[in-house]
Design a protein around this motif. Structure first.
Motif, PDB file in Angstrom:
ATOM      1  N   SER A  66       8.202   7.459  -1.078  1.00  0.00           N
ATOM      2  CA  SER A  66       7.309   6.736  -1.917  1.00  0.00           C
ATOM      3  C   SER A  66       7.822   5.139  -1.978  1.00  0.00           C
ATOM      4  CB  SER A  66       6.776   7.310  -3.211  1.00  0.00           C
ATOM      5  OG  SER A  66       7.980   7.179  -4.284  1.00  0.00           O
ATOM      6  N   TRP A  67       6.839   4.340  -2.296  1.00  0.00           N
ATOM      7  CA  TRP A  67       7.226   2.837  -2.443  1.00  0.00           C
ATOM      8  C   TRP A  67       7.991   2.774  -3.981  1.00  0.00           C
ATOM      9  CZ3 TRP A  67       8.623  -1.678  -0.516  1.00  0.00           C
ATOM     10  CH2 TRP A  67       8.721  -2.450  -1.364  1.00  0.00           C
ATOM     11  N   GLN A  68       7.561   3.695  -4.795  1.00  0.00           N
ATOM     12  CA  GLN A  68       8.303   3.500  -6.192  1.00  0.00           C
ATOM     13  C   GLN A  68       9.725   4.201  -6.039  1.00  0.00           C
ATOM     14  OE1 GLN A  68       7.266   1.789  -9.010  1.00  0.00           O
ATOM     15  NE2 GLN A  68       9.376   2.088  -9.405  1.00  0.00           N
ATOM     16  N   ALA A  69       9.974   5.096  -5.049  1.00  0.00           N
ATOM     17  CA  ALA A  69      11.177   5.731  -5.091  1.00  0.00           C
ATOM     18  C   ALA A  69      12.148   4.910  -4.290  1.00  0.00           C
ATOM     19  CB  ALA A  69      11.238   7.320  -4.192  1.00  0.00           C
ATOM     20  N   ALA A  70      11.576   4.259  -3.345  1.00  0.00           N
ATOM     21  CA  ALA A  70      12.406   3.343  -2.551  1.00  0.00           C
ATOM     22  C   ALA A  70      12.679   2.095  -3.505  1.00  0.00           C
ATOM     23  CB  ALA A  70      11.674   2.639  -1.380  1.00  0.00           C
TER      24      ALA A  70
ATOM     25  N   PRO B 283       0.927  -1.305  -0.071  1.00  0.00           N
ATOM     26  CA  PRO B 283      -0.031  -0.043  -0.133  1.00  0.00           C
ATOM     27  C   PRO B 283       0.783   1.114  -0.057  1.00  0.00           C
ATOM     28  CG  PRO B 283      -0.426  -1.493   1.846  1.00  0.00           C
ATOM     29  CD  PRO B 283       0.590  -2.094   1.392  1.00  0.00           C
ATOM     30  N   ALA B 284       1.074   1.914  -1.002  1.00  0.00           N
ATOM     31  CA  ALA B 284       1.774   2.949  -1.335  1.00  0.00           C
ATOM     32  C   ALA B 284       1.684   4.187  -0.339  1.00  0.00           C
ATOM     33  CB  ALA B 284       1.836   3.591  -2.861  1.00  0.00           C
ATOM     34  N   ASP B 285       0.543   4.416   0.093  1.00  0.00           N
ATOM     35  CA  ASP B 285       0.150   5.631   0.896  1.00  0.00           C
ATOM     36  C   ASP B 285       0.664   5.142   2.475  1.00  0.00           C
ATOM     37  OD1 ASP B 285      -1.771   3.577   1.069  1.00  0.00           O
ATOM     38  OD2 ASP B 285      -3.451   5.123   1.519  1.00  0.00           O
TER      39      ASP B 285
END
Length: 130
Positions: free
Chosen positions: A107-111, A96-98
């Motif tokens: 953010s999950w994508q940045a990680a 869950p990205a939020d």
């Protein structure tokens, strides 16, 4: 459907025994005794209890830690949990990205893009942990 609470069924037999007796020809399972508990008494108790509940023991043996790791037996046995910790790559997880961003401030994508997110197996390898 009844739950396995040890209540007696309509015929007065324990429900667990009824379920196992009815399903014994359809199912097979491995029974693991944890290393700290492998004693003659525990092995005897497991055997007596399984047989008393209508199960047939097809084979007995022991496996070394190396074989268990090599064949990923624990991962397969606990697949639902292990898949998220060791088998799947982080990009394959439904995170869950939020909630991730609220917890970690990124953010999950940045990680993921940073290359610093690992599953347990790859993380141990990255850190040089056996």
């Amino acid at each position: 459907r009844r739950t396995l609470t040890g209540q007696a069924g309509e015929d007065g037999k324990p429900f667990l025994q009824m379920s196992l007796g009815a399903a014994k020809s359809l199912n097979r399972a491995f029974v693991f005794i944890k290393p700290h508990a492998v004693t003659a008494k525990v092995k005897d108790l497991a055997k007596i209890t399984l047989e008393a509940n209508g199960m047939k023991i097809l084979q007995e043996g022991s496996l070394s830690g190396e074989v268990i790791d090599e064949k990923k037996l624990i991962d397969q046995h606990y697949y639902a949990i292990a898949s998220k910790a060791t088998i799947l790559k982080p990009s394959e997880l439904n995170v869950p990205a939020d909630k991730f961003e609220a917890q970690f401030g990124i953010s999950w994508q940045a990680a993921l893009d940073s290359g610093k997110v690992f599953n347990a197996m790859d993380g141990c390898k990255e850190l040089g942990i056996d």
